[in-house]
Design a protein around this motif. Structure first.
Motif, short mmCIF file in Angstrom:
data_model
loop_
_atom_site.label_atom_id
_atom_site.label_comp_id
_atom_site.label_asym_id
_atom_site.label_seq_id
_atom_site.Cartn_x
_atom_site.Cartn_y
_atom_site.Cartn_z
N PHE A 73 0.84 -1.20 0.00
CA PHE A 73 0.00 0.00 0.00
C PHE A 73 0.88 1.25 0.00
O PHE A 73 0.65 2.18 -0.77
N ASN A 74 1.86 1.26 0.88
CA ASN A 74 2.75 2.43 0.98
C ASN A 74 3.54 2.66 -0.30
O ASN A 74 3.72 3.80 -0.72
N ASP A 75 3.98 1.57 -0.93
CA ASP A 75 4.70 1.71 -2.19
C ASP A 75 3.81 2.32 -3.27
O ASP A 75 4.25 3.18 -4.04
N ARG A 76 2.54 1.90 -3.33
CA ARG A 76 1.62 2.46 -4.33
C ARG A 76 1.33 3.94 -4.05
O ARG A 76 1.25 4.75 -4.97
N LYS A 77 1.21 4.28 -2.77
CA LYS A 77 0.98 5.69 -2.41
C LYS A 77 2.19 6.54 -2.80
O LYS A 77 2.05 7.63 -3.33
N LYS A 78 3.39 6.03 -2.51
CA LYS A 78 4.61 6.76 -2.87
C LYS A 78 4.71 6.94 -4.38
O LYS A 78 5.11 8.00 -4.87
N ALA A 79 4.34 5.90 -5.13
CA ALA A 79 4.38 5.98 -6.60
C ALA A 79 3.41 7.05 -7.10
O ALA A 79 3.74 7.82 -8.02
N LEU A 80 2.22 7.10 -6.52
CA LEU A 80 1.23 8.11 -6.93
C LEU A 80 1.74 9.51 -6.55
O LEU A 80 1.61 10.45 -7.35
N ASP A 81 2.31 9.65 -5.36
CA ASP A 81 2.85 10.95 -4.95
C ASP A 81 3.96 11.40 -5.89
O ASP A 81 4.03 12.57 -6.27
N LEU A 82 4.83 10.47 -6.27
CA LEU A 82 5.92 10.79 -7.20
C LEU A 82 5.37 11.18 -8.57
O LEU A 82 5.83 12.15 -9.18
N GLU A 83 4.35 10.44 -9.03
CA GLU A 83 3.72 10.76 -10.32
C GLU A 83 3.10 12.16 -10.27
O GLU A 83 3.27 12.95 -11.20
N GLU A 84 2.42 12.48 -9.17
CA GLU A 84 1.81 13.80 -9.03
C GLU A 84 2.87 14.88 -9.02
O GLU A 84 2.76 15.90 -9.73
N SER A 85 3.92 14.68 -8.24
CA SER A 85 4.99 15.67 -8.15
C SER A 85 5.63 15.90 -9.51
O SER A 85 5.85 17.05 -9.93
N ASP A 86 5.91 14.82 -10.22
CA ASP A 86 6.52 14.92 -11.54
C ASP A 86 5.59 15.63 -12.53
O ASP A 86 6.00 16.50 -13.28
N SER A 87 4.33 15.25 -12.49
CA SER A 87 3.34 15.82 -13.40
C SER A 87 3.17 17.33 -13.14
O SER A 87 3.13 18.13 -14.08
N LEU A 88 3.08 17.72 -11.88
CA LEU A 88 2.92 19.13 -11.54
C LEU A 88 4.19 19.92 -11.89
O LEU A 88 4.10 21.06 -12.35
N HIS A 89 5.34 19.32 -11.68
CA HIS A 89 6.60 19.98 -12.04
C HIS A 89 6.64 20.25 -13.55
O HIS A 89 6.98 21.36 -13.98
N LYS A 90 6.28 19.23 -14.35
CA LYS A 90 6.26 19.41 -15.81
C LYS A 90 5.24 20.48 -16.20
O LYS A 90 5.50 21.30 -17.09
N TYR A 91 4.09 20.47 -15.54
CA TYR A 91 3.07 21.48 -15.85
C TYR A 91 3.58 22.88 -15.50
O TYR A 91 3.41 23.82 -16.27
N ASP A 92 4.22 23.01 -14.34
CA ASP A 92 4.74 24.32 -13.92
C ASP A 92 5.79 24.83 -14.90
O ASP A 92 5.84 26.02 -15.20
N LEU A 93 6.63 23.93 -15.42
CA LEU A 93 7.62 24.34 -16.43
C LEU A 93 6.91 24.81 -17.70
O LEU A 93 7.32 25.81 -18.32
N LYS A 94 5.84 24.12 -18.08
CA LYS A 94 5.04 24.52 -19.25
C LYS A 94 4.43 25.90 -19.01
O LYS A 94 4.42 26.75 -19.91
N VAL A 95 3.94 26.14 -17.80
CA VAL A 95 3.37 27.44 -17.47
C VAL A 95 4.42 28.55 -17.62
O VAL A 95 4.14 29.60 -18.20
N LEU A 96 5.62 28.29 -17.12
CA LEU A 96 6.68 29.29 -17.26
C LEU A 96 6.98 29.58 -18.73
O LEU A 96 7.17 30.74 -19.11
N GLN A 97 7.01 28.54 -19.54
CA GLN A 97 7.24 28.74 -20.98
C GLN A 97 6.08 29.53 -21.60
O GLN A 97 6.31 30.43 -22.42
N ASP A 98 4.85 29.20 -21.21
CA ASP A 98 3.68 29.93 -21.72
C ASP A 98 3.73 31.40 -21.32
O ASP A 98 3.41 32.29 -22.12
N LEU A 99 4.13 31.66 -20.07
CA LEU A 99 4.22 33.04 -19.60
C LEU A 99 5.33 33.80 -20.33
O LEU A 99 5.15 34.97 -20.69
N ASP A 100 6.46 33.14 -20.56
CA ASP A 100 7.53 33.78 -21.34
C ASP A 100 7.05 34.12 -22.74
O ASP A 100 7.34 35.20 -23.27
N LYS A 101 6.31 33.21 -23.35
CA LYS A 101 5.74 33.46 -24.69
C LYS A 101 4.76 34.62 -24.64
O LYS A 101 4.74 35.47 -25.54
#
Length: 145
Positions: A73-101
């Motif tokens: 259970f803990n491993d699956r929760k950690k995997a989901l947390d990591l996926e969320e963190s990675d996904s939000l990080h990628k989205y935030d980078l996209k936002v920065l690029q959009d704002l620069d544009k």
């Protein structure tokens, strides 16, 4: 002079409206991403409770099995947390690029409108100067309306 102020003020108002819409959409999109992960986490918790109760109801549920189940259970929760963190990080980078544009598009538009001091740049001192010019135009526009 007041005609120029009104023209520049109108241009700035349009650009601000476009920027506000963009920022609102970006905020909604990120909020939806966070909510989606929250729903997935709640669903995972529910499924894990059901799985745990089903395992506990077995006649010979051994403590080692319980530890293994909880570790899974803990491993699956950690995997989901990591996926969320990675996904939000990628989205935030996209936002920065959009704002620069967005800044680049605004500079191009303001330069084409022949507003003094406006040109495409990434130099921070020049950007601050441009923001100062825009605030002066905005102040003059607000005083004349």
């Amino acid at each position: 002079s007041s005609g120029i102020n009104a023209e520049y003020g109108g241009i700035l108002s349009e650009l601000k409206e476009i920027q506000d819409i963009m920022l609102n959409n970006l905020h909604k999109e990120r909020t939806n991403m966070v909510a989606s992960y929250s729903r997935r986490r709640e669903q995972m918790d529910s499924e894990q409770r059901e799985e745990y109760e089903a395992m506990r109801s077995k006649f010979n549920f051994h403590p080692v099995d319980e530890e293994r189940l909880i570790r899974g259970f803990n491993d699956r929760k950690k995997a989901l947390d990591l996926e969320e963190s990675d996904s939000l990080h990628k989205y935030d980078l996209k936002v920065l690029q959009d704002l620069d544009k967005q800044v680049d598009d605004q500079q191009t538009y303001l330069s084409a409108a022949q507003i003094p001091g406006m040109k495409r740049t990434t130099d921070s001192a020049e950007l601050k100067r441009q923001m100062f010019i825009i605030s002066i135009i905005d102040t003059l526009q607000n005083k004349s309306s």
